[in-house]
Design a protein around this motif. Structure first.
Motif, PDB file in Angstrom:
ATOM      1  N   SER A  29     -26.820  -4.039  15.289  1.00 37.29           N
ATOM      2  CA  SER A  29     -27.653  -2.850  15.155  1.00 37.29           C
ATOM      3  C   SER A  29     -27.203  -2.042  13.958  1.00 37.29           C
ATOM      4  O   SER A  29     -26.090  -2.175  13.475  1.00 37.29           O
ATOM      5  CB  SER A  29     -27.561  -2.010  16.430  1.00 37.29           C
ATOM      6  OG  SER A  29     -26.281  -1.410  16.526  1.00 37.29           O
ATOM      7  N   ASP A  30     -28.069  -1.163  13.476  1.00 32.67           N
ATOM      8  CA  ASP A  30     -27.742  -0.350  12.317  1.00 32.67           C
ATOM      9  C   ASP A  30     -26.619   0.621  12.614  1.00 32.67           C
ATOM     10  O   ASP A  30     -25.996   1.155  11.698  1.00 32.67           O
ATOM     11  CB  ASP A  30     -28.989   0.400  11.852  1.00 32.67           C
ATOM     12  CG  ASP A  30     -30.018  -0.521  11.221  1.00 32.67           C
ATOM     13  OD1 ASP A  30     -31.193  -0.132  11.177  1.00 32.67           O
ATOM     14  OD2 ASP A  30     -29.635  -1.628  10.802  1.00 32.67           O
ATOM     15  N   LEU A  31     -26.373   0.928  13.893  1.00 35.53           N
ATOM     16  CA  LEU A  31     -25.335   1.894  14.249  1.00 35.53           C
ATOM     17  C   LEU A  31     -23.976   1.232  14.445  1.00 35.53           C
ATOM     18  O   LEU A  31     -22.968   1.922  14.562  1.00 35.53           O
ATOM     19  CB  LEU A  31     -25.734   2.636  15.535  1.00 35.53           C
ATOM     20  CG  LEU A  31     -26.999   3.509  15.435  1.00 35.53           C
ATOM     21  CD1 LEU A  31     -27.299   4.148  16.775  1.00 35.53           C
ATOM     22  CD2 LEU A  31     -26.846   4.571  14.361  1.00 35.53           C
ATOM     23  N   SER A  32     -23.918  -0.085  14.511  1.00 37.52           N
ATOM     24  CA  SER A  32     -22.649  -0.763  14.724  1.00 37.52           C
ATOM     25  C   SER A  32     -21.842  -0.786  13.436  1.00 37.52           C
ATOM     26  O   SER A  32     -22.385  -0.753  12.334  1.00 37.52           O
ATOM     27  CB  SER A  32     -22.880  -2.190  15.215  1.00 37.52           C
ATOM     28  OG  SER A  32     -23.577  -2.943  14.246  1.00 37.52           O
ATOM     29  N   LYS A  33     -20.529  -0.851  13.588  1.00 34.98           N
ATOM     30  CA  LYS A  33     -19.651  -0.905  12.424  1.00 34.98           C
ATOM     31  C   LYS A  33     -19.608  -2.326  11.865  1.00 34.98           C
ATOM     32  O   LYS A  33     -19.572  -3.301  12.616  1.00 34.98           O
ATOM     33  CB  LYS A  33     -18.236  -0.453  12.803  1.00 34.98           C
ATOM     34  CG  LYS A  33     -18.116   1.030  13.113  1.00 34.98           C
ATOM     35  CD  LYS A  33     -16.661   1.420  13.311  1.00 34.98           C
ATOM     36  CE  LYS A  33     -16.523   2.929  13.524  1.00 34.98           C
ATOM     37  NZ  LYS A  33     -15.100   3.330  13.644  1.00 34.98           N
ATOM     38  N   VAL A  34     -19.593  -2.430  10.547  1.00 37.69           N
ATOM     39  CA  VAL A  34     -19.472  -3.723   9.895  1.00 37.69           C
ATOM     40  C   VAL A  34     -17.987  -4.085   9.830  1.00 37.69           C
ATOM     41  O   VAL A  34     -17.190  -3.306   9.294  1.00 37.69           O
ATOM     42  CB  VAL A  34     -20.079  -3.699   8.484  1.00 37.69           C
ATOM     43  CG1 VAL A  34     -19.829  -5.030   7.777  1.00 37.69           C
ATOM     44  CG2 VAL A  34     -21.569  -3.395   8.546  1.00 37.69           C
ATOM     45  N   PRO A  35     -17.596  -5.240  10.345  1.00 35.64           N
ATOM     46  CA  PRO A  35     -16.179  -5.632  10.271  1.00 35.64           C
ATOM     47  C   PRO A  35     -15.802  -6.056   8.853  1.00 35.64           C
ATOM     48  O   PRO A  35     -16.580  -6.697   8.143  1.00 35.64           O
ATOM     49  CB  PRO A  35     -16.084  -6.810  11.242  1.00 35.64           C
ATOM     50  CG  PRO A  35     -17.477  -7.361  11.313  1.00 35.64           C
ATOM     51  CD  PRO A  35     -18.406  -6.207  11.107  1.00 35.64           C
ATOM     52  N   VAL A  36     -14.591  -5.679   8.464  1.00 37.20           N
ATOM     53  CA  VAL A  36     -14.054  -6.007   7.143  1.00 37.20           C
ATOM     54  C   VAL A  36     -12.725  -6.738   7.333  1.00 37.20           C
ATOM     55  O   VAL A  36     -11.885  -6.313   8.126  1.00 37.20           O
ATOM     56  CB  VAL A  36     -13.822  -4.735   6.308  1.00 37.20           C
ATOM     57  CG1 VAL A  36     -13.116  -5.067   5.001  1.00 37.20           C
ATOM     58  CG2 VAL A  36     -15.130  -4.015   6.037  1.00 37.20           C
ATOM     59  N   THR A  37     -12.550  -7.827   6.623  1.00 38.58           N
ATOM     60  CA  THR A  37     -11.276  -8.540   6.624  1.00 38.58           C
ATOM     61  C   THR A  37     -10.633  -8.400   5.255  1.00 38.58           C
ATOM     62  O   THR A  37     -11.251  -8.723   4.235  1.00 38.58           O
ATOM     63  CB  THR A  37     -11.468 -10.036   6.949  1.00 38.58           C
ATOM     64  OG1 THR A  37     -11.972 -10.160   8.284  1.00 38.58           O
ATOM     65  CG2 THR A  37     -10.144 -10.787   6.836  1.00 38.58           C
TER      66      THR A  37
ATOM     67  N   ARG B  93     -18.756   3.682   9.505  1.00 42.45           N
ATOM     68  CA  ARG B  93     -19.676   2.563   9.269  1.00 42.45           C
ATOM     69  C   ARG B  93     -18.990   1.212   9.185  1.00 42.45           C
ATOM     70  O   ARG B  93     -19.645   0.167   9.249  1.00 42.45           O
ATOM     71  CB  ARG B  93     -20.451   2.821   7.970  1.00 42.45           C
ATOM     72  CG  ARG B  93     -21.193   4.156   7.991  1.00 42.45           C
ATOM     73  CD  ARG B  93     -21.627   4.590   6.606  1.00 42.45           C
ATOM     74  NE  ARG B  93     -22.639   3.700   6.043  1.00 42.45           N
ATOM     75  CZ  ARG B  93     -23.007   3.743   4.770  1.00 42.45           C
ATOM     76  NH1 ARG B  93     -22.437   4.606   3.937  1.00 42.45           N
ATOM     77  NH2 ARG B  93     -23.928   2.917   4.341  1.00 42.45           N
ATOM     78  N   ILE B  94     -17.663   1.194   9.028  1.00 45.60           N
ATOM     79  CA  ILE B  94     -16.937  -0.077   8.940  1.00 45.60           C
ATOM     80  C   ILE B  94     -15.637   0.001   9.733  1.00 45.60           C
ATOM     81  O   ILE B  94     -15.125   1.089  10.026  1.00 45.60           O
ATOM     82  CB  ILE B  94     -16.614  -0.446   7.476  1.00 45.60           C
ATOM     83  CG1 ILE B  94     -15.811   0.664   6.809  1.00 45.60           C
ATOM     84  CG2 ILE B  94     -17.865  -0.757   6.686  1.00 45.60           C
ATOM     85  CD1 ILE B  94     -15.432   0.337   5.377  1.00 45.60           C
ATOM     86  N   THR B  95     -15.121  -1.163  10.088  1.00 41.78           N
ATOM     87  CA  THR B  95     -13.827  -1.251  10.758  1.00 41.78           C
ATOM     88  C   THR B  95     -13.071  -2.433  10.181  1.00 41.78           C
ATOM     89  O   THR B  95     -13.679  -3.444   9.792  1.00 41.78           O
ATOM     90  CB  THR B  95     -13.985  -1.425  12.276  1.00 41.78           C
ATOM     91  OG1 THR B  95     -12.689  -1.492  12.896  1.00 41.78           O
ATOM     92  CG2 THR B  95     -14.767  -2.682  12.625  1.00 41.78           C
ATOM     93  N   VAL B  96     -11.760  -2.312  10.095  1.00 38.08           N
ATOM     94  CA  VAL B  96     -10.942  -3.392   9.549  1.00 38.08           C
ATOM     95  C   VAL B  96     -10.648  -4.384  10.671  1.00 38.08           C
ATOM     96  O   VAL B  96      -9.802  -4.145  11.533  1.00 38.08           O
ATOM     97  CB  VAL B  96      -9.636  -2.859   8.929  1.00 38.08           C
ATOM     98  CG1 VAL B  96      -8.840  -4.025   8.327  1.00 38.08           C
ATOM     99  CG2 VAL B  96      -9.939  -1.825   7.862  1.00 38.08           C
ATOM    100  N   ASP B  97     -11.389  -5.482  10.654  1.00 40.36           N
ATOM    101  CA  ASP B  97     -11.246  -6.512  11.674  1.00 40.36           C
ATOM    102  C   ASP B  97      -9.849  -7.122  11.659  1.00 40.36           C
ATOM    103  O   ASP B  97      -9.343  -7.542  12.703  1.00 40.36           O
ATOM    104  CB  ASP B  97     -12.295  -7.604  11.426  1.00 40.36           C
ATOM    105  CG  ASP B  97     -12.274  -8.675  12.489  1.00 40.36           C
ATOM    106  OD1 ASP B  97     -12.591  -8.367  13.655  1.00 40.36           O
ATOM    107  OD2 ASP B  97     -11.921  -9.833  12.163  1.00 40.36           O
ATOM    108  N   GLY B  98      -9.234  -7.143  10.484  1.00 40.52           N
ATOM    109  CA  GLY B  98      -7.878  -7.662  10.402  1.00 40.52           C
ATOM    110  C   GLY B  98      -7.395  -7.742   8.970  1.00 40.52           C
ATOM    111  O   GLY B  98      -8.184  -7.792   8.027  1.00 40.52           O
TER     112      GLY B  98
END
Length: 345
Positions: free
Chosen positions: A2-10, A124-129
């Motif tokens: 969804s547009d409201l979910s955070k995009v994971p970033v590695t 808007r983003i989260t650090v997946d790892g």
């Protein structure tokens, strides 16, 4: 998504030549329908890794989703380069399912990790790892560690002296920030080298982190994408040699670009690179060479005295044929005249 979910970033980090671009190339090819975007950071002015990755572009990761930031380190240019680039990627339509960030080999990942708390992007983003690559052969050979016996002797004489080498500090900071360590070049290290590298890495880790061995960047994407670490919320558990400093400078390292024109003998160029690296004058050489009579471009990759070359693609009609190599070294060993003479022959 969804547009409201955070995009994971590695965040993919690791020292010069550890195999970061090879890993990301593999992930692009094996993402299995996941829309990817990539940010590539080069320490030198000559873009090599971005060009390689754009050659791997597929519909789920087209060339416009691969952005290169050259001539600097994104851990030092967050406001000017990194944040605007991430915002641009988030505006893509369709929006990426996952963003990969390849840091330069000299980057400290913790300042970059802190950037994810910036108001413009933190919701808007989260650090997946944070994935740290470690070259098993280089680690086993002790290229990042000082002479421990000599250090202990000097500490006993004068405990106030800081004995960590610039190489050791970068390597240790990259390990300390990791959620997963990928031990690369295992085919070159052999069983004894792998065991020695694992022991050296374990000695530097302040918390238990899984270490996975791989060759040529081949790993199941499910292992490295989807860690769910939310690393931006766990910064305090990732110590750095530069904690408390306002800025992170790369004064210990520098780079130059050497223009060699067309070459007639690739083996001769490899020998000159090996000889230069064997003297300890350079850390990393990479770039492209034009070989007389050959329509394809020669990709040159050297880590220390280990040199690999392969013809990667045809020269385009809109680009000048020529040989350009970026050379990275510790600043006090980077003598442009000496290096150019050694490489040009």
């Amino acid at each position: 998504m969804s547009d409201l979910s955070k995009v994971p970033v590695t965040i993919v980090t690791g020292f010069l030549g550890a195999g970061k671009t090879t890993l990301i190339s593999h992930l692009i090819r094996t993402a299995k329908g996941r829309r990817l975007a990539v940010v590539v950071n080069e320490f030198g002015t000559l873009g090599v890794d971005g060009d390689i990755l754009r050659g791997c572009a597929i519909p789920d990761c087209p060339a416009e989703n691969i952005v290169e930031l050259a001539n600097g380190c994104i851990c030092c240019t967050v406001a000017d380069d990194f944040i605007p680039t991430v915002e641009m990627l988030l505006r893509l339509d369709p929006r990426p399912d996952h963003i990969l960030i390849e840091t330069s080999g000299l980057a400290l990942p913790k300042p970059l990790l802190k950037a994810f708390d910036w108001p413009a992007i933190r919701s808007r983003i989260t650090v997946d790892g944070v994935i740290t690559l470690a070259d098993a052969e280089a680690v086993a050979a002790g290229r990042f560690a000082p002479d421990l016996a000599a250090v202990d002797a000097q500490r006993n004489a004068d405990p106030s002296i800081d004995h960590d080498t610039p190489l050791a500090e970068v390597f240790e900071d990259q390990l300390a920030c990791a959620d997963l360590v990928l031990l690369t070049k295992c085919d070159l290290a052999g069983p004894e080298g792998i065991a020695a590298a694992r022991a050296a890495i374990a000695a530097e880790m302040s918390r238990p982190i899984p270490v996975i061995e791989l060759v040529d960047g081949v790993v199941d994407p499910r292992i490295v994408l989807g860690l769910g670490a939310a690393a931006e919320d766990d910064i305090a558990a990732r110590p750095s040699h530069h904690d408390g400093e306002d800025d992170h400078e790369h004064d210990d390292f520098d780079s130059i670009v050497v223009n060699c024109g067309e070459i007639a003998d690739p083996a001769g160029l490899e020998a000159r690179i090996e000889a230069l690296a064997s003297r300890g004058d350079v850390l990393r050489i990479k770039g492209f060479a034009a070989v007389s009579g050959k329509p394809m471009r020669l990709l040159v990759q050297a880590v220390g005295a280990r040199v690999r070359t392969n013809y990667d693609r045809l020269w385009r009609t809109d680009e000048p044929r020529g040989s350009r190599l970026v050379v990275i070294a510790e600043r006090d060993r980077l003598d442009p005249a000496v290096i150019e003479a050694a490489l040009i022959g």
